[in-house]
Design a protein around this motif. Structure first.
Motif, PDB file in Angstrom:
ATOM      1  N   ARG A  43      39.739 -38.617 -91.993  1.00 46.19           N
ATOM      2  CA  ARG A  43      39.764 -40.225 -92.583  1.00 46.19           C
ATOM      3  C   ARG A  43      38.736 -39.882 -93.563  1.00 46.19           C
ATOM      4  NH1 ARG A  43      37.245 -45.823 -91.915  1.00 46.19           N
ATOM      5  NH2 ARG A  43      35.745 -44.592 -90.484  1.00 46.19           N
ATOM      6  N   LEU A  44      39.732 -39.791 -94.487  1.00 46.54           N
ATOM      7  CA  LEU A  44      38.747 -40.020 -96.101  1.00 46.54           C
ATOM      8  C   LEU A  44      38.319 -41.523 -96.566  1.00 46.54           C
ATOM      9  CD1 LEU A  44      41.285 -37.608 -98.171  1.00 46.54           C
ATOM     10  CD2 LEU A  44      39.299 -37.305 -96.354  1.00 46.54           C
ATOM     11  N   VAL A  45      36.925 -41.533 -96.674  1.00 43.77           N
ATOM     12  CA  VAL A  45      36.563 -42.969 -96.978  1.00 43.77           C
ATOM     13  C   VAL A  45      35.998 -42.550 -98.258  1.00 43.77           C
ATOM     14  CG1 VAL A  45      34.453 -44.031 -96.155  1.00 43.77           C
ATOM     15  CG2 VAL A  45      35.670 -42.883 -94.392  1.00 43.77           C
ATOM     16  N   ASP A  46      35.815 -43.410 -98.842  1.00 41.57           N
ATOM     17  CA  ASP A  46      35.724 -43.630 -99.842  1.00 41.57           C
ATOM     18  C   ASP A  46      34.705 -44.242-100.796  1.00 41.57           C
ATOM     19  OD1 ASP A  46      38.257 -42.429-100.912  1.00 41.57           O
ATOM     20  OD2 ASP A  46      39.101 -44.211-101.520  1.00 41.57           O
ATOM     21  N   ALA A  47      34.272 -44.201-102.103  1.00 44.77           N
ATOM     22  CA  ALA A  47      32.712 -44.598-102.264  1.00 44.77           C
ATOM     23  C   ALA A  47      32.744 -45.935-102.017  1.00 44.77           C
ATOM     24  CB  ALA A  47      32.443 -44.164-103.852  1.00 44.77           C
ATOM     25  N   GLU A  48      33.024 -46.569-101.885  1.00 41.47           N
ATOM     26  CA  GLU A  48      33.703 -48.380-101.650  1.00 41.47           C
ATOM     27  C   GLU A  48      33.543 -49.010-100.767  1.00 41.47           C
ATOM     28  OE1 GLU A  48      35.874 -46.414-103.669  1.00 41.47           O
ATOM     29  OE2 GLU A  48      35.174 -46.495-105.565  1.00 41.47           O
ATOM     30  N   ASP A  49      33.772 -47.773 -99.709  1.00 43.86           N
ATOM     31  CA  ASP A  49      33.130 -48.645 -98.272  1.00 43.86           C
ATOM     32  C   ASP A  49      32.859 -47.630 -98.040  1.00 43.86           C
ATOM     33  OD1 ASP A  49      36.518 -49.166 -98.711  1.00 43.86           O
ATOM     34  OD2 ASP A  49      37.112 -47.187 -98.776  1.00 43.86           O
ATOM     35  N   MET A  50      32.399 -48.415 -96.425  1.00 42.26           N
ATOM     36  CA  MET A  50      31.564 -47.697 -95.250  1.00 42.26           C
ATOM     37  C   MET A  50      32.150 -46.718 -94.569  1.00 42.26           C
ATOM     38  SD  MET A  50      29.862 -50.486 -96.992  1.00 42.26           S
ATOM     39  CE  MET A  50      27.987 -50.638 -94.774  1.00 42.26           C
ATOM     40  N   LEU A  51      30.311 -46.440 -93.272  1.00 38.73           N
ATOM     41  CA  LEU A  51      31.049 -45.084 -92.359  1.00 38.73           C
ATOM     42  C   LEU A  51      29.852 -46.688 -91.269  1.00 38.73           C
ATOM     43  CD1 LEU A  51      29.747 -41.785 -94.824  1.00 38.73           C
ATOM     44  CD2 LEU A  51      31.860 -42.432 -93.622  1.00 38.73           C
ATOM     45  N   SER A  52      30.513 -45.828 -90.816  1.00 34.04           N
ATOM     46  CA  SER A  52      29.647 -45.836 -89.099  1.00 34.04           C
ATOM     47  C   SER A  52      29.590 -44.906 -88.023  1.00 34.04           C
ATOM     48  CB  SER A  52      30.495 -47.768 -88.202  1.00 34.04           C
ATOM     49  OG  SER A  52      32.476 -46.626 -87.550  1.00 34.04           O
ATOM     50  N   ILE A  53      29.291 -45.062 -86.918  1.00 33.50           N
ATOM     51  CA  ILE A  53      28.936 -43.504 -86.171  1.00 33.50           C
ATOM     52  C   ILE A  53      29.422 -43.938 -85.199  1.00 33.50           C
ATOM     53  CG2 ILE A  53      26.919 -42.366 -85.335  1.00 33.50           C
ATOM     54  CD1 ILE A  53      25.483 -42.884 -87.588  1.00 33.50           C
ATOM     55  N   LYS A  54      30.000 -43.453 -84.352  1.00 34.47           N
ATOM     56  CA  LYS A  54      31.255 -43.740 -83.754  1.00 34.47           C
ATOM     57  C   LYS A  54      30.293 -43.610 -82.277  1.00 34.47           C
ATOM     58  CE  LYS A  54      34.794 -42.184 -80.341  1.00 34.47           C
ATOM     59  NZ  LYS A  54      36.053 -41.559 -80.593  1.00 34.47           N
ATOM     60  N   THR A  55      29.588 -42.826 -81.947  1.00 30.83           N
ATOM     61  CA  THR A  55      28.499 -42.336 -80.956  1.00 30.83           C
ATOM     62  C   THR A  55      27.457 -43.086 -80.509  1.00 30.83           C
ATOM     63  OG1 THR A  55      27.552 -40.878 -81.888  1.00 30.83           O
ATOM     64  CG2 THR A  55      28.674 -39.922 -80.362  1.00 30.83           C
ATOM     65  N   LEU A  56      27.672 -44.205 -81.620  1.00 29.48           N
ATOM     66  CA  LEU A  56      25.925 -44.905 -82.097  1.00 29.48           C
ATOM     67  C   LEU A  56      26.682 -45.989 -82.660  1.00 29.48           C
ATOM     68  CD1 LEU A  56      23.258 -42.798 -83.654  1.00 29.48           C
ATOM     69  CD2 LEU A  56      23.395 -43.744 -80.897  1.00 29.48           C
ATOM     70  N   PRO A  57      27.293 -46.520 -82.063  1.00 29.76           N
ATOM     71  CA  PRO A  57      28.153 -48.319 -82.446  1.00 29.76           C
ATOM     72  C   PRO A  57      27.132 -49.450 -81.980  1.00 29.76           C
ATOM     73  CG  PRO A  57      28.376 -47.918 -79.967  1.00 29.76           C
ATOM     74  CD  PRO A  57      27.474 -46.258 -80.628  1.00 29.76           C
ATOM     75  N   ASP A  58      25.748 -49.223 -82.093  1.00 30.81           N
ATOM     76  CA  ASP A  58      25.138 -50.599 -82.620  1.00 30.81           C
ATOM     77  C   ASP A  58      24.313 -50.376 -84.101  1.00 30.81           C
ATOM     78  OD1 ASP A  58      25.982 -52.277 -80.114  1.00 30.81           O
ATOM     79  OD2 ASP A  58      24.565 -50.865 -78.847  1.00 30.81           O
ATOM     80  N   ALA A  59      24.244 -48.541 -84.608  1.00 32.38           N
ATOM     81  CA  ALA A  59      23.573 -48.720 -85.376  1.00 32.38           C
ATOM     82  C   ALA A  59      24.065 -48.977 -87.116  1.00 32.38           C
ATOM     83  CB  ALA A  59      23.424 -47.220 -85.802  1.00 32.38           C
ATOM     84  N   GLU A  60      23.884 -49.581 -88.064  1.00 34.90           N
ATOM     85  CA  GLU A  60      23.650 -50.694 -89.178  1.00 34.90           C
ATOM     86  C   GLU A  60      24.675 -49.218 -89.866  1.00 34.90           C
ATOM     87  OE1 GLU A  60      21.417 -51.487 -92.858  1.00 34.90           O
ATOM     88  OE2 GLU A  60      20.724 -51.340 -91.500  1.00 34.90           O
ATOM     89  N   PRO A  61      26.463 -49.871 -89.986  1.00 30.31           N
ATOM     90  CA  PRO A  61      26.918 -49.456 -91.105  1.00 30.31           C
ATOM     91  C   PRO A  61      26.268 -48.563 -91.886  1.00 30.31           C
ATOM     92  CG  PRO A  61      27.824 -50.819 -89.853  1.00 30.31           C
ATOM     93  CD  PRO A  61      26.835 -51.529 -89.597  1.00 30.31           C
TER      94      PRO A  61
END
Length: 201
Positions: free
Chosen positions: A166-184
């Motif tokens: 998946r390509l995520v652009d500069a305006e978007d958010m990233l989440s860490i799949k293995t740490l779902p409780d971590a802040e995006p």
């Protein structure tokens, strides 16, 4: 009648270093003291010098990962540009690795996320290192493309490839799949400013 005889076939196998052998060579002073290399498929690969946009991105990511993970219950180590032991012949040095545990050994089993920052090294990171991460079953890899100002997120390792990209652009958010409780994390928070050239590095 004279008959020709084909010469015997000789199969040549290149020598593949192990990490233990590389450490022994370094301790014996057999490696260039100031040359930075990583072990890929048993070969010592010189690493590209880090430019200003690259180290700015690594610094920004380090700060954001610490903030994103410090408020969750899972203990995480943020490892910056350190060796990651995939197997005896493959010890790459990702720009950032999130490891499970407060004082984790940098092994494939402990790796929650690997991040490569790519400026001039995109093809190498994607075509050489990414398949190694998939074969080692690392659950998630990000390749930060500084030229395109976007992040490629790879998940679901299957053999030498990832099933999800998946390509995520500069305006978007990233989440860490293995740490779902971590802040995006906002992509814009980890990318260096567009004018962060090497002119004043």
């Amino acid at each position: 009648m004279i008959t020709s005889v084909d010469p015997p076939r000789i199969t040549v196998h290149p020598y593949r270093f192990t990490y233990e052998k590389v450490l022994a060579m370094a301790e014996a002073g057999m490696l260039p003291e100031h040359e930075h290399v990583e072990l890929i498929d048993g070969q010592l690969i010189p690493m590209t010098p880090v430019n200003r946009p690259h180290y700015k991105c690594v610094n920004r990511m380090t700060r954001r990962f610490v903030v994103a993970t410090e408020a969750i219950d899972t203990a995480v180590t943020v490892s910056v540009q350190n060796p990651l032991h995939l197997d005896a012949h493959n010890v790459p040095e990702p720009d950032l690795t999130l490891l499970r545990g407060p004082d984790a050994d940098a092994t494939a089993d402990a790796a929650l996320l690997v991040v490569e920052v790519s400026d001039t090294t995109l093809a190498y990171d994607r075509d050489t290192k990414l398949p190694l991460y998939a074969e080692a079953e690392l659950p998630e890899v990000w390749i930060v493309n500084l030229q395109a100002r976007q992040v490629a997120v790879y998940r679901e390792p299957k053999g030498p490839a990832y099933g999800l990209r998946r390509l995520v652009d500069a305006e978007d958010m990233l989440s860490i799949k293995t740490l779902p409780d971590a802040e995006p994390i906002a992509v814009s928070d980890i990318l260096p400013p567009p004018d962060a050239s090497d002119a004043d590095s």
